[in-house]
Motif scaffolding. Structure first.
Motif, short mmCIF file in Angstrom:
data_model
loop_
_atom_site.label_atom_id
_atom_site.label_comp_id
_atom_site.label_asym_id
_atom_site.label_seq_id
_atom_site.Cartn_x
_atom_site.Cartn_y
_atom_site.Cartn_z
N UNK A 1 -7.83 -1.28 -1.83
CA UNK A 1 -8.73 -0.13 -1.81
C UNK A 1 -8.16 0.97 -0.94
N UNK A 2 -8.45 2.19 -1.32
CA UNK A 2 -8.08 3.31 -0.43
C UNK A 2 -8.86 3.17 0.87
N UNK A 3 -8.31 3.80 1.90
CA UNK A 3 -8.93 3.67 3.22
C UNK A 3 -10.34 4.25 3.27
N UNK A 4 -11.22 3.54 3.94
CA UNK A 4 -12.54 4.11 4.26
C UNK A 4 -13.05 3.46 5.53
N UNK A 5 -14.12 4.01 6.07
CA UNK A 5 -14.77 3.46 7.26
C UNK A 5 -16.13 2.93 6.86
N UNK A 6 -16.47 1.79 7.41
CA UNK A 6 -17.80 1.22 7.17
C UNK A 6 -18.64 1.42 8.42
N UNK A 7 -19.82 1.99 8.23
CA UNK A 7 -20.72 2.22 9.35
C UNK A 7 -21.92 1.30 9.20
N UNK A 8 -21.99 0.35 10.09
CA UNK A 8 -23.09 -0.62 10.00
C UNK A 8 -24.31 -0.06 10.74
N UNK B 1 -23.34 0.68 5.65
CA UNK B 1 -23.74 -0.70 5.39
C UNK B 1 -25.17 -0.91 5.87
N UNK C 1 -10.02 5.33 11.07
CA UNK C 1 -10.32 4.45 12.21
C UNK C 1 -9.28 3.33 12.28
N UNK D 1 -10.51 -3.35 13.04
CA UNK D 1 -11.78 -3.92 13.49
C UNK D 1 -11.56 -5.40 13.69
N UNK E 1 0.84 4.10 -2.87
CA UNK E 1 0.48 5.49 -2.55
C UNK E 1 1.62 6.44 -2.92
N UNK F 1 -8.76 -3.99 8.63
CA UNK F 1 -9.29 -2.65 8.43
C UNK F 1 -10.55 -2.77 7.56
N UNK F 2 -11.35 -1.74 7.61
CA UNK F 2 -12.62 -1.80 6.89
C UNK F 2 -12.43 -2.03 5.39
N UNK F 3 -11.35 -1.47 4.85
CA UNK F 3 -11.17 -1.58 3.39
C UNK F 3 -10.37 -2.83 2.99
N UNK G 1 -23.96 1.14 1.03
CA UNK G 1 -23.22 -0.08 0.68
C UNK G 1 -24.03 -1.30 1.07
N UNK H 1 0.84 -1.20 0.00
CA UNK H 1 0.00 0.00 0.00
C UNK H 1 0.87 1.25 0.00
N UNK I 1 -14.62 -7.69 6.16
CA UNK I 1 -15.55 -7.59 7.30
C UNK I 1 -16.84 -8.37 7.04
N UNK J 1 -9.64 -6.29 1.71
CA UNK J 1 -10.42 -7.18 0.86
C UNK J 1 -10.29 -8.61 1.38
#
Lengths: 761, 158, 284
Positions: free
Chosen positions: C2-9, C52, B1, B4, A118, B20-22, C30, A114, B66, B24
């Protein structure tokens, strides 16, 4: 008539079966070493430009970044920054100029993938655009932008490179083949078929993209990669780092698809450079999109004429071939030369003229792809046979039969005579397809080809017979899926008379096994197979020598048997002889080598035969082609493993079908429009012909083990021309450009309608 | 963040991992040493990355890790029962339904999902289901035969 | 990668709506992510926050009344293909769903997500528009429903407000004697032409006018004017030719790797004929 063998000639289960179906098989992409760093490539956004500056500051300061490398760094460090199979013109990283959109300009090495990716986005390259040329015919014009004002150093290869003469402007390679008096023959011909034909630029799409892992181990360079030709890559890397061959090790584990696309150096140079400058092990994994910006195959534009008598006898053939080979030379002189050799077909041709030119353009560099010029040549050569038949009112099968050379006949002066019975193959194919076919709305197309295959016949192998009579085979041949590990093991088992399960194979590692020139050109069974045979014979000689000493007997009283020798009235396994001689433990080593001599003295070492036909229908409203039958005749001399031959024939034929109907790399505005498999359409399950039949013709007429010849490419070589001829006979107009997409076929249908309407007016 | 934590149930085993959330799913799976699942097109069309998530075949290259929280994940490594191969694996070997093997894990996992949904598929059903898996080596016919063989074997087994 | 993101369930519609409002354009809804994650991977879009909605129970349901099917926003193509209610009431929809993309996309991708993304080369919009389907939306100001043809406003553009989420797709069930057909032309990964046709055929004639909607070829799906075909002979080649002509005139095809404008327009005509011929054939 086949002799009964124990192991060869049987569909033995593949040695790599369990590993591959359980996911245990390791590919280069799966490898890692502790402390490994990761690389990401910065690529040119221009088709042709001077590099006016590369600002690495932001990238170098980015988290986790160890080093940002550019081409000038390699120069400054005294490395040889260029590589190439024939001409050293391919920069590891661009120097001064970029010559195609996507060309590597810099490599970022970082602690994580990563972080490397980047940081790569932060490298700021400034360019001064230069005029670019994408089309090969355009690149031949006198006012075309020139890609290589200075030509790279020629390192030459195998005598197939025709040399520097005549290489002006953007001409990368020229090949000329010919004999007889062309103009005289054309003048007295009853019929001259004339036309322009186009074969597309293709992407092999080996599903494992190029990748490499490189590190320096106490000064020795070690590289694991997807290379088909580990020894070729070794040579390039040794030259690059000024190391002796002995201090460079290149290893390819299972390779996730080759088809020629992984021939020669790809990302190994970049990755090794990254390791060199950082002192770390570095991994570089390309995405499929990046892989499509690395290598593709040469497209062809062919102007051809074929002259016939009233009875369909060939009088002359004339081919002007222009191929688009992209930005760098790579192995273009070879592909160009082979296209010239493979366009006119295995026919008796009193007068021939072929001029093939491959031309530099500002596009992705081209290199090997299955068929190696034969599919390109055949779209003109084979299709003109069908066009002639139509004009002469002759059956196209009959027309070919009248002109095909027979077994033992020379059709290229000075070269090996044909080692196949093509007429019999063709009759077999026609019969299998139920030629001429009676089903309404269906049309059959077929074609034959004989490719001067095998590349250069340099190969070595070694076998170690262990004290338990099991055997290890060392071979530089790489396992790309073609089944080399299995076929070569079968030869060992047969020659030494041991069970197949007791033969282990260690392959594709220059630091461990013995020299193999290349894995490709359909040569492994034939050429490597012979080296393996020689190694087994050498091992047997040594076992006999040991037995003479161990049993204190004259040589005349030692007899070879399956798995050992016979002496003093009883049999001894290899292991028993070994143990007796050594006293404790021990092993026997046999080494074999083949070269251009004896059975392989005459070039080519063998001809790879293509004899494929298909039956198709066309949806006249949409132009969609539906293939109802696809039949191949594998004229392989002797099938060491019939199942593997069928596998090669099926795979090659489907690839040929892809090019015939769907596949085409498209450039627009200096960039590839479809560098991904969403927009570049390879054959899917839904493209399987209703019926696929794979036949074998085994006449023991090959120069390889047990009379074998190569397979792997032949079955695909005439699929394009056969498809075009079938469509042509159905519609009344022959398509001369592939792929025959629905739109192209639809336009042909309309063209045929217009012609028909004009005729009735 | 930050990370997780999820409860990962892969191939019958259980473990807690922090992602992490992203992240895969293919990245997670391969980072755990399950490298049988392969990355190729990275855009959901080739199927080399196919794993089963809660029984359904998904493109692990385009599925967030996730999503695997507390759901069964099956990769190619989970099909054999120790040394005993799954009937699909046996059939792929018997029928020479692979060559380079890179598409094979995804192909077999996809076929397993097919046979779970349709124990008695006909050729058309096999082709339709498997159409999302690309093979560049075999020409597909031997794969169809292997899947049909396995189906028959699985129906016949006691 | 993937670029960083936060998932909110989120676990309720209200929570989802709140999150939408809070994050604004920085968030996307999502569910399956089959379009979303791919777009992010390709670098054509970027959302630092994903909402989510899969844990909202109401969104996963497929229910039916006598007159309509309601397909929850998180129902996947796989679910819809197999759902007994759909199979019984609208088998043509089940068949369409069974042929969207590939089995893995169907396993995770949602019908609502397909509409929300506004992908021009898509199968569902033309059939949904032909059926008169409506998208049910919920936002801060409450619930509203928008006809699908008004919901998708352009390429990758919808009428979804900044605080809204799709809750369901309501599909009125056609009367018993109405036939539904969907045919498509696809040579690459996405369809190039899709034609949905609805109509009642009695004694070989259309009862009223057939409904024809052409999708996947233009920036949005286009309804074909067919009023003049009310009562026409559904088995007559001239009728089918005329409907095809109307269809060709109703679209502005986008040229791409699958074909030129001319070719695609021609294909629209061909597949319109085929879809309408299917109606007549089904009826007999």
């Amino acid at each position: 008539m086949k002799r009964a063998h124990r192991v060869v000639g049987t569909p033995a289960r593949r040695a790599d079966g369990v590993a591959k179906v359980t996911g245990a098989a390791r590919y280069a992409v799966d490898l890692s070493v502790p402390g490994m760093a990761y690389a990401a490539v910065v690529r040119s956004t221009r088709a042709h430009a001077k590099i006016t500056g590369i600002d690495r500051t932001a990238a170098a300061a980015s988290p986790g970044v160890i080093r940002v490398l550019i081409g000038d760094d390699l120069l400054a460090a005294g490395l040889t920054p260029y590589y190439g199979h024939v001409v050293l013109d391919h920069p590891v990283l661009a120097i001064e100029r970029v010559r195609f959109h996507g060309e590597p300009v810099a490599v970022v090495v970082a602690e994580t993938k990563r972080e490397a990716a980047e940081a790569a986005e932060l490298v700021d390259v400034s360019y001064e655009d230069l005029p670019a040329v994408i089309d090969a015919d355009e690149a031949l014009k006198p006012d075309a932008p020139v890609l290589h004002e200075r030509r790279g150093e020629r390192v030459g290869d195998e005598g197939m490179d025709e040399g520097e003469k005549g290489l002006v402007g953007n001409v990368c390679a020229i090949a000329r083949v010919g004999w007889g008096n062309i103009d005289e023959a054309l003048a007295r011909a009853h019929l001259v078929v004339e036309g322009e034909y186009r074969y597309p630029m293709l992407y092999g799409y080996a599903m494992e993209p190029y990748n490499a892992l490189a590190f320096f181990d106490q000064g020795d360079l070690v590289v694991f990669s997807t290379a088909q030709h580990v020894y070729m890559v070794r040579r390039d890397l040794a030259r690059m780092f000024h190391l002796p061959l002995a201090r460079v090790r290149v290893s390819a584990p299972y390779v996730g698809g080759g088809y020629g696309t992984k021939s020669y150096t790809k990302v190994e140079g970049m990755t090794a450079a990254a390791a060199f400058f950082t002192g770390r092990a570095v991994k570089l994994d390309l995405s499929v999109e990046e892989a499509m910006l690395t290598t593709r195959s040469a497209s062809a534009h062919i102007r051809a004429r074929s002259a016939f008598t009233k009875d369909g006898m060939l009088l002359a053939r004339d081919f002007q071939i222009v191929m688009n080979n992209g930005a760098y030379t790579d192995n273009t002189p070879l592909v160009n030369s082979k296209t010239a050799n493979r366009c006119f077909g295995p026919y008796r041709i009193p007068a021939l003229r072929v001029i093939a030119r491959s031309v530099f353009t500002n596009t992705v560099p081209s290199s090997s792809l299955r068929g190696f010029g034969a599919p390109q040549g055949n779209i003109a050569g084979e299709l003109q046979m069908d066009e002639a038949a139509a004009k002469l009112g002759l059956d196209p099968v009959e027309l070919r039969l009248r002109n095909l050379v027979g077994p033992g006949e020379e059709f290229m002066p000075g070269k090996r005579p044909l080692d196949a019975d093509l007429k019999d193959d063709l009759r077999c194919l026609a019969s299998a397809l139920e030629w001429p076919g009676t089903r309404i709305g269906r049309s059959i197309g077929l074609g034959v080809s004989a490719s001067d295959a095998g590349a250069y016949p340099t190969s070595t192998a070694a076998v170690r017979i262990h004290s338990d009579t099991s055997v290890t085979l060392f071979t530089g041949s790489t396992e790309l899926g073609q089944g080399s590990r299995t076929v070569l093991a079968q030869i060992v088992a047969e020659e030494l008379g041991v069970p197949l399960e007791s033969v282990g194979v260690v392959n594709g590692d220059t630091g461990v096994v013995t020299y193999e020139r290349t894995t490709g050109a359909s040569r492994t069974t034939t050429i490597t197979g012979r080296a393996v045979q020689e190694a087994c014979r050498d091992a047997r000689r040594r076992v006999r020598e040991l037995a003479v000493q161990a049993f204190d007997l004259p040589t005349s009283e030692i007899e070879d048997t399956a798995g050992g020798i016979r002496a003093r009235g009883r049999g001894f396994s290899y292991g028993e002889v070994i143990e007796k001689w050594f006293g404790a433990g021990g092993e026997v080593l046999g080494h074999g080598a083949v070269r251009r001599a004896e059975g392989f003295a005459k070039m080519p070492p063998f001809y790879e035969i293509g004899c494929t036909g298909l039956e198709l229908s066309v949806d006249r409203e949409t132009g969609q082609v539906h293939v109802t039958k696809l039949t191949t005749v594998g004229d392989v001399g002797f099938a060491i493993n019939p199942a593997l031959v069928h596998g090669q024939d099926a795979g090659a034929a489907m690839m040929g079908l892809g090019a015939a109907l769907h596949e085409e790399l498209i450039y627009e505005g200096g960039q590839l429009v479809n560098p991904n498999v969403v927009d570049y359409r390879v054959p899917r399950f839904s493209d399987i012909p209703d019926e696929m039949v794979h036949l074998l013709a085994e006449r023991l007429d090959g120069s390889g083990p047990f009379g074998a010849k190569g397979a792997g490419e032949g079955a695909g070589n005439t699929v394009g021309s056969a498809t075009a001829s079938a469509i042509g006979r159905l519609l009344g107009i022959f398509p001369r450009e592939l792929p025959a997409t629905p739109e192209r076929v639809w336009r042909l249908i309309r063209e045929a309608e217009r012609v028909r309407t004009r005729k009735t007016e | 963040m930050g990370g997780r934590e999820i409860h990962l149930r892969v191939n019958g085993g259980e473990r807690r991992v922090v992602i992490e959330d992203q992240t895969l799913l293919i990245e997670l799976v391969r980072s755990l040493g399950l490298v049988g699942t392969k990355l190729s097109c990275d855009s959901q069309v080739c199927g080399a990355c196919t794993v089963l998530l809660d029984g359904r075949p998904v493109s692990s290259c385009t599925t967030l890790a996730i999503e695997a929280d507390d759901k069964p994940v099956v990769t190619i490594e989970g099909l054999a029962d120790g040394a005993k191969l799954h009937p699909l694996q046996e059939a792929f070997i018997e029928r020479f339904a692979f060559q380079c093997g890179y598409c094979t894990p995804g192909m077999i996992v996809s076929a397993k999902a097919l046979l779970d949904a349709y124990p008695e598929p006909d050729v058309a059903t096999v082709r339709h289901w498997m159409d999302g898996n690309i093979c560049r080596c075999t020409g597909y016919q031997t794969i169809v035969e292997a899947v049909l063989d396995a189906a028959e074997q699985m129906r016949g087994a006691p | 990668m993937l670029r960083r993101f936060d998932v909110h369930r989120v676990t309720s519609i209200a929570e989802a709506v709140d999150a939408r409002q809070r994050f604004g354009e920085d968030a996307a809804i999502y569910a399956g992510g089959t379009e979303l994650l791919l777009a992010m991977k390709m670098g054509v879009a970027r959302w630092p926050h994903l909402i989510d909605v899969k844990a909202i129970p109401a969104l996963g349901r497929i229910t039916a009344t006598n007159d309509a099917l309601r397909i929850g926003a998180t129902a996947t193509h796989w679910d819809i293909e197999r759902n007994a209610l759909v199979g019984g009431a609208l088998p043509a929809l089940a068949r369409l769903e069974a042929n969207v993309a590939n089995v893995r996309v169907r396993a995770a991708g949602t019908l609502a997500g397909n509409l929300a993304f506004g992908e021009p080369h898509a199968d569902p919009p033309s059939m949904l528009i032909a059926l008169g389907a409506r998208v049910v939306l919920e936002g801060k100001s409450g619930t509203r429903s928008v006809a699908v043809h008004e919901f998708i406003t352009g390429m990758y553009q919808t009428a979804l407000a900044g605080d809204e989420i799709i809750v369901a797709i309501d599909i009125p069930l056609p009367a018993k004697d109405v036939r539904v057909a969907y045919v498509k032309f696809q040579i690459l990964e996405r369809p190039s032409v899709g034609v949905a046709a609805l109509g009642t055929v009695r004694d070989g004639r259309f009862v009223g006018a057939p409904t024809v909607v052409v999708g996947a070829v233009d920036e949005v799906a286009r309804a074909v004017p067919t009023a003049q075909f009310a009562g026409a002979d559904a088995r007559d080649a001239r009728t089918l030719d005329a409907i095809a002509e109307a269809a060709r005139a109703a679209v502005e095809p986008t040229a791409d790797l699958a074909g030129s404008v001319e070719f695609k327009r021609h294909i629209v005509g061909v597949f319109t004929q085929r879809a309408c011929a299917t109606l007549a054939a089904q009826a007999s």
